[in-house]
Design a protein around this motif. Sequence first.
Motif, PDB file in Angstrom:
ATOM      1  N   ASP A  21       0.854  -1.190   0.000  1.00 11.91           N
ATOM      2  CA  ASP A  21       0.000   0.000   0.000  1.00 11.91           C
ATOM      3  C   ASP A  21       0.890   1.240   0.000  1.00 11.91           C
ATOM      4  O   ASP A  21       2.101   1.127  -0.183  1.00 11.91           O
ATOM      5  CB  ASP A  21      -0.965  -0.019   1.193  1.00 11.91           C
ATOM      6  N   SER A  22       0.279   2.398   0.240  1.00 11.35           N
ATOM      7  CA  SER A  22       1.071   3.623   0.104  1.00 11.35           C
ATOM      8  C   SER A  22       2.202   3.695   1.113  1.00 11.35           C
ATOM      9  O   SER A  22       3.191   4.371   0.884  1.00 11.35           O
ATOM     10  CB  SER A  22       0.159   4.847   0.240  1.00 11.35           C
ATOM     11  N   MET A  52      -3.268  -5.430  -2.161  1.00  9.36           N
ATOM     12  CA  MET A  52      -2.495  -4.468  -2.927  1.00  9.36           C
ATOM     13  C   MET A  52      -3.391  -3.252  -3.157  1.00  9.36           C
ATOM     14  O   MET A  52      -4.448  -3.359  -3.766  1.00  9.36           O
ATOM     15  CB  MET A  52      -2.046  -5.081  -4.250  1.00  9.36           C
ATOM     16  N   SER A  53      -2.964  -2.104  -2.642  1.00 10.87           N
ATOM     17  CA  SER A  53      -3.781  -0.894  -2.780  1.00 10.87           C
ATOM     18  C   SER A  53      -3.533  -0.246  -4.139  1.00 10.87           C
ATOM     19  O   SER A  53      -2.720  -0.718  -4.937  1.00 10.87           O
ATOM     20  CB  SER A  53      -3.433   0.099  -1.674  1.00 10.87           C
ATOM     21  N   SER A  54      -4.229   0.859  -4.336  1.00 10.49           N
ATOM     22  CA  SER A  54      -4.051   1.641  -5.552  1.00 10.49           C
ATOM     23  C   SER A  54      -2.583   2.003  -5.750  1.00 10.49           C
ATOM     24  O   SER A  54      -2.039   1.866  -6.845  1.00 10.49           O
ATOM     25  CB  SER A  54      -4.929   2.891  -5.434  1.00 10.49           C
ATOM     26  N   ALA A  55      -1.918   2.420  -4.689  1.00 13.26           N
ATOM     27  CA  ALA A  55      -0.487   2.757  -4.798  1.00 13.26           C
ATOM     28  C   ALA A  55       0.324   1.527  -5.170  1.00 13.26           C
ATOM     29  O   ALA A  55       1.284   1.608  -5.940  1.00 13.26           O
ATOM     30  CB  ALA A  55       0.009   3.355  -3.489  1.00 13.26           C
ATOM     31  N   LEU A  57      -0.694  -1.073  -6.961  1.00 14.89           N
ATOM     32  CA  LEU A  57      -0.872  -1.364  -8.389  1.00 14.89           C
ATOM     33  C   LEU A  57      -0.012  -0.436  -9.235  1.00 14.89           C
ATOM     34  O   LEU A  57       0.509  -0.831 -10.276  1.00 14.89           O
ATOM     35  CB  LEU A  57      -2.345  -1.188  -8.781  1.00 14.89           C
ATOM     36  N   ARG A  58       0.122   0.805  -8.764  1.00 15.18           N
ATOM     37  CA  ARG A  58       0.923   1.760  -9.526  1.00 15.18           C
ATOM     38  C   ARG A  58       2.395   1.358  -9.519  1.00 15.18           C
ATOM     39  O   ARG A  58       3.083   1.495 -10.534  1.00 15.18           O
ATOM     40  CB  ARG A  58       0.698   3.161  -8.965  1.00 15.18           C
ATOM     41  N   LEU A  61       2.821  -1.307 -12.093  1.00 15.03           N
ATOM     42  CA  LEU A  61       2.827  -0.831 -13.478  1.00 15.03           C
ATOM     43  C   LEU A  61       4.115  -0.071 -13.795  1.00 15.03           C
ATOM     44  O   LEU A  61       4.678  -0.232 -14.880  1.00 15.03           O
ATOM     45  CB  LEU A  61       1.604   0.061 -13.734  1.00 15.03           C
ATOM     46  N   ARG A  65       6.778  -0.938 -16.666  1.00 16.09           N
ATOM     47  CA  ARG A  65       7.264   0.024 -17.666  1.00 16.09           C
ATOM     48  C   ARG A  65       8.789   0.106 -17.653  1.00 16.09           C
ATOM     49  O   ARG A  65       9.417   0.186 -18.707  1.00 16.09           O
ATOM     50  CB  ARG A  65       6.663   1.408 -17.387  1.00 16.09           C
ATOM     51  N   THR A  90      -9.508  -2.721 -13.206  1.00 20.68           N
ATOM     52  CA  THR A  90      -8.910  -1.392 -13.299  1.00 20.68           C
ATOM     53  C   THR A  90      -7.951  -1.273 -14.473  1.00 20.68           C
ATOM     54  O   THR A  90      -7.360  -0.210 -14.683  1.00 20.68           O
ATOM     55  CB  THR A  90      -8.153  -1.061 -11.997  1.00 20.68           C
ATOM     56  N   GLY A  91      -7.780  -2.347 -15.227  1.00 22.61           N
ATOM     57  CA  GLY A  91      -6.990  -2.255 -16.448  1.00 22.61           C
ATOM     58  C   GLY A  91      -5.516  -2.555 -16.275  1.00 22.61           C
ATOM     59  O   GLY A  91      -4.763  -2.534 -17.254  1.00 22.61           O
ATOM     60  N   PHE A  92      -5.086  -2.835 -15.040  1.00 27.66           N
ATOM     61  CA  PHE A  92      -3.656  -3.087 -14.831  1.00 27.66           C
ATOM     62  C   PHE A  92      -3.240  -4.466 -15.325  1.00 27.66           C
ATOM     63  O   PHE A  92      -2.092  -4.684 -15.691  1.00 27.66           O
ATOM     64  CB  PHE A  92      -3.298  -2.951 -13.347  1.00 27.66           C
TER      65      PHE A  92
END
Lengths: 117, 709
Positions: A21-22, A52-55, A57-58, A61, A65, A90-92
Amino acid sequence: MEIQEETINGITVLTLDGEVDSSTALSLQEAVEAYINPHCRILMNLAGVGYMSSAGLRVMLVTYRDVIAQEGRIVLLHLSEEIRYVMEATGFLSHFTLADSFDEGIALLENGHGSAH
Amino acid sequence: MVRRIDTYPTHEYEGYKLRPGRTQPFGASVVPGGINFSVFSSHATACTLVLFERDNPEPFVEIPFMDGFRIGNVYAMTIFDLDYENIDYGFRFDGPWDPSQGHVFDPSTVVMDPYARSIGGRDVWAQRVDPHAIYQHRARPVIDDFDWEGDTQLEIPLEDLIIYEMHVRGFTASPTSGVAAPGTFDGLREKIPYLKALGVNCVELMPVFEFDEWEHSRISPETGEILLNYWGYSTVGFFAPKAGYAATGRYDMQMDELKNLIKELHRSGIEVILDVVFNHTAEGNELGPVISFKGIDNKTYYMLTPDGYYYNFSGTGNTLNCNHPVVRNVVLDCLRYWAADYHVDGFRFDLASILGRDQNGAPLSNPPLLEALAHDPILAGCKLIAEAWDAGGLYQVGSFPDYGRFAEWNGRFRDTVRRFIKGDEGMLGDLAQRVQGSPDMYSRRRPTASVNFVTCHDGFTLMDMVSYNSKHNLANGEDNRDGQNDNYSWNCGHEGPTDNQDIHDLRRRQIKNAVTILMISQGVPMLLMGDEYGRTKHGNNNTYCHDSPLTWFDWGALEENDDLFGFFQGVIAFRKAHQVLRRREHFKHRDVVGSGWPDITWHGTQAWYADWSHYSRVLAFMLDGAHARGGLDPDDSIYVAMNAYWEPLTFELPLCPGDGLWHAAIDTYQPPGWDVAPVGEEPPLEDQSSYQVGPRSVVVLVGREEIRR
């Protein structure tokens, strides 16, 4: 969040344990960056990651990349059903190659999977 | 990168490190080292930031905006070392309590940031909530990055658009949908192949801004079911997607889920229009809850009477003061955000006439808000569609201040087509205008100013329009007083369901007549979700409060009614195949391309003679394909015969323009399988001089040259 690293047949196996998470995302990102080299091959074992939070997942990704930019490859192993669904909604998920077993993950990387798609 | 010198704290409060913040952007922004909060109020005297742990009912700290943390009317503060994923934030505003002057400040209330991009508190649909919690709708800081992978707005030309008006939750909430997450953005994403198969290229989503489904919830006296605010025409936060519509809302990922839906729709060639409700908010009147705007700057955000009461042009208790310069900017910021950050392709403005009223409610001839939207550079690629009336009696269909940009929901198209189909007399003059794109209403505009529809979320479904003479709204708990009374519907001989096969057949034919006329009319057609399988709401014409099979798309019924679905597919494909039906300019009624025929000619049971008399229920017209796209992109010619009379009639056919022969494309009187031909496979008519059009039926012929060759 703990990360263990071992190298098997030239493949970097990163085993994550804990929630992403964050509060842990940045340290995870920095730790993983150390293994991203030109033509790297990374198998990320997420069996120990229950959330796994939004952060989080980022970070995944961004890692993807970075790996692709170095013409490397990455496969995710043992993604939980819940995280897998969240990533799909969410497209990840569409970026990643997934493996359900260790041997499958190694084989995918050795056979050229896990690159940009 | 060199670190900015303003990323260090300058102040401390109860152990929290702070510095005066940046005034823009408004709202909460994650910045290096912390979070920046910025909020404005013209009449407040003080402001305090209230921080909660995520979902915790009690705050863990309240930090006043100190001296030096205000610029003009904007309170701005950066707080360091906050975990942005684990907090909710609100404000307390101090200021005068003087309702007669429009001020209702109350620092005991925690209010929500109007610029909140993520809002918790209702993040799982219809989950029980604590009505006594001090902070119900909880603003959350977010990083709203997204990997669009090259996606942009589609910018499909307006004349080529086929809109499908739908409810996000209702589309897949039914167990019959079979999706992984029923009733969500992701459920809709899973059904994109269905939308592609139907053939629409635009979805218009009923409100998806955060709202409170529990608002005015009650038990139906009729059914005993809980009634909710299912439609959502009552905005809590204009910048935040409805978290309860996201399968991932409980993880605060509704933004990603909606963006992913839009990206995937775009990949399938489908645009996204949002139904936006700027005319009022969820705060109601004097008796309504204080959520955000009331407690921050009541007098700025709402239209108030001289005594400080709420004007009610929306019919819902309050009216947003949208032509106040400050509120105008909020609306503009909001739409720019949805266009730029969500790649939304357009907006449909609910009760848009309110957006043209001044601060006292008087209609403006040159409303600054509408002018600003029409000319905004970021919105330049967006469709703008007005529902050109309001609940205060302002009816502007055909006269909305459009600045050449706003299209309108054409309510006259709906009424005229309904009345013609059910056999009303004296409709032909009006009908002729409607099928031409209503040049009588939009003479200085293009046909695309007219969004044509026969049904929308308000009112009957198409099946109910042919099954009920009057509304049956008892289940709404308002003694059947709510909902429109002028439905121009006809039950075909029996009120409601029936086993009578003749009535059954006639109803299906009437549905086919309606959608055929819609699809062969100039302008922009809009379909209502579910009409393609004959969705019924059992005669209820105002189902705003029903979250149940009554309002859900029934995927089982779709399979049982594949004949109707096939017909819809066919007529949509026909429209898409014929640019002569999708004109950019109004008809000129003369031959400007040298084909020998005018662009449109009128006929009846006799070729070249339309009977316009009062008792006539018959009209035919012919479009010369040589005129398509101003003669630059010739198309087949098309002949349409509409018979709303209850007997079959033989129509004498005009000679097909050019060297073409008439082919039968659509005949609503024919049984399924024979009622619409696949594009390009239309059989030629044996008799090129006449065609018998069945009772209450519509026939479309296409004239093609290559067959005679």
